[in-house]
Scaffold this motif. Structure first.
Motif, PDB file in Angstrom:
ATOM      1  N   UNK A 188     -32.476 -56.663  62.830  1.00 47.55           N
ATOM      2  CA  UNK A 188     -33.473 -57.156  63.831  1.00 47.55           C
ATOM      3  C   UNK A 188     -34.995 -56.949  63.031  1.00 47.55           C
ATOM      4  N   UNK A 189     -34.971 -55.609  62.297  1.00 48.84           N
ATOM      5  CA  UNK A 189     -36.089 -55.424  61.529  1.00 48.84           C
ATOM      6  C   UNK A 189     -36.186 -56.235  60.304  1.00 48.84           C
ATOM      7  N   UNK A 190     -34.998 -56.954  59.823  1.00 50.36           N
ATOM      8  CA  UNK A 190     -35.050 -57.609  58.507  1.00 50.36           C
ATOM      9  C   UNK A 190     -35.445 -59.218  59.264  1.00 50.36           C
ATOM     10  N   UNK A 191     -35.322 -59.590  60.205  1.00 52.50           N
ATOM     11  CA  UNK A 191     -35.714 -60.662  60.763  1.00 52.50           C
ATOM     12  C   UNK A 191     -37.123 -60.754  61.091  1.00 52.50           C
ATOM     13  N   UNK A 192     -37.567 -59.526  61.575  1.00 49.23           N
ATOM     14  CA  UNK A 192     -38.954 -59.568  61.930  1.00 49.23           C
ATOM     15  C   UNK A 192     -39.817 -59.666  60.690  1.00 49.23           C
ATOM     16  N   UNK A 193     -39.407 -59.108  59.634  1.00 51.81           N
ATOM     17  CA  UNK A 193     -40.116 -59.229  58.095  1.00 51.81           C
ATOM     18  C   UNK A 193     -39.707 -60.798  57.678  1.00 51.81           C
TER      19      UNK A 193
END
Length: 226
Positions: A188-193
């Motif tokens: 999810x953090x990667x998708x946010x970026x």
């Protein structure tokens, strides 16, 4: 390296660079740009007729070279590469000349040669979520060299996202986790970026994954920054 193959291409005997008559027949069709062969799969076990079954006696440098010169192939599925990194490197180096293949599927048994895959004319790539984490890291390195990429489907990690963000034409992403499993916080953090930094992105498909409340919150934060 390709100039060495160029010098020998007219005289090389296919039976000397393949492990069996089946692969020899497939390589002959690739070499001659058979218009009936538009999709090619590389596997470790046979399934259909038009597949190259990678074994010890197959010279993957020559396979990559003839794929690179082929003008009819449209789709390539790489489901197996042997553990020998050098064989994989020679394969990817040879096939980077190809201009006809637009779709590539990378999955299953692979190795670190993924880090040198240079597919400058491919517009669509999928990466299977069954792949090992180290394969994903190697794939992320190679992905940076796929400058024409528009569509990506598959696994998402921080390393893959960093590569996707660097691609100028990427517009469509489909995140696929088998069985509709929820993506974890790191993903999810990667998708946010990705949402915050991929300027050309206009479609993100998460229909086959579970987000959860925390995931939704992270994605909203990414959208707010985009």
């Amino acid at each position: 390296m390709n100039y060495q193959y160029d010098a020998l291409a007219s005289s090389v005997r296919l039976k000397d660079i393949t492990s069996c008559s089946r692969n020899r027949a497939v390589l002959h069709r690739i070499k001659n740009s058979d218009p009936g062969l538009t999709c090619l799969s590389m596997l470790d076990e046979p399934e259909d007729e038009d597949e190259f079954i990678v074994r010890e006696g197959d010279d993957l440098g020559w396979l990559g070279y003839f794929i690179g010169r082929n003008e009819k192939l449209k789709y390539l599925s790489v489901c197996y590469l042997p553990g020998d990194r050098e064989r994989g490197v020679k394969f990817f180096f040879g096939m980077q000349r190809n201009k006809s293949i637009k779709g590539v599927d990378i999955c299953n048994h692979l190795n670190e040669s993924l880090s040198v895959m240079n597919l400058p004319h491919v517009t669509s790539i999928s990466f299977d979520s069954y792949s090992k984490r180290e394969d994903a890291n190697y794939f992320a390195l190679g992905l940076r060299q796929c400058e024409a990429l528009e569509d990506y489907s598959g696994l998402v990690t921080a390393e893959i996202v960093a590569s996707l963000v660097s691609l100028p034409w990427l517009s469509h992403i489909y995140i696929n986790k088998r069985g509709g499993l929820a993506i974890n916080r790191e993903e999810c953090m990667a998708l946010r970026e990705l949402l915050a930094n991929a300027n050309k992105l206009n479609h993100l498909d998460l229909s086959d994954v579970g987000l959860g409340d925390d995931g939704v919150k992270l994605l909203v934060e990414g959208l707010a920054c985009s």
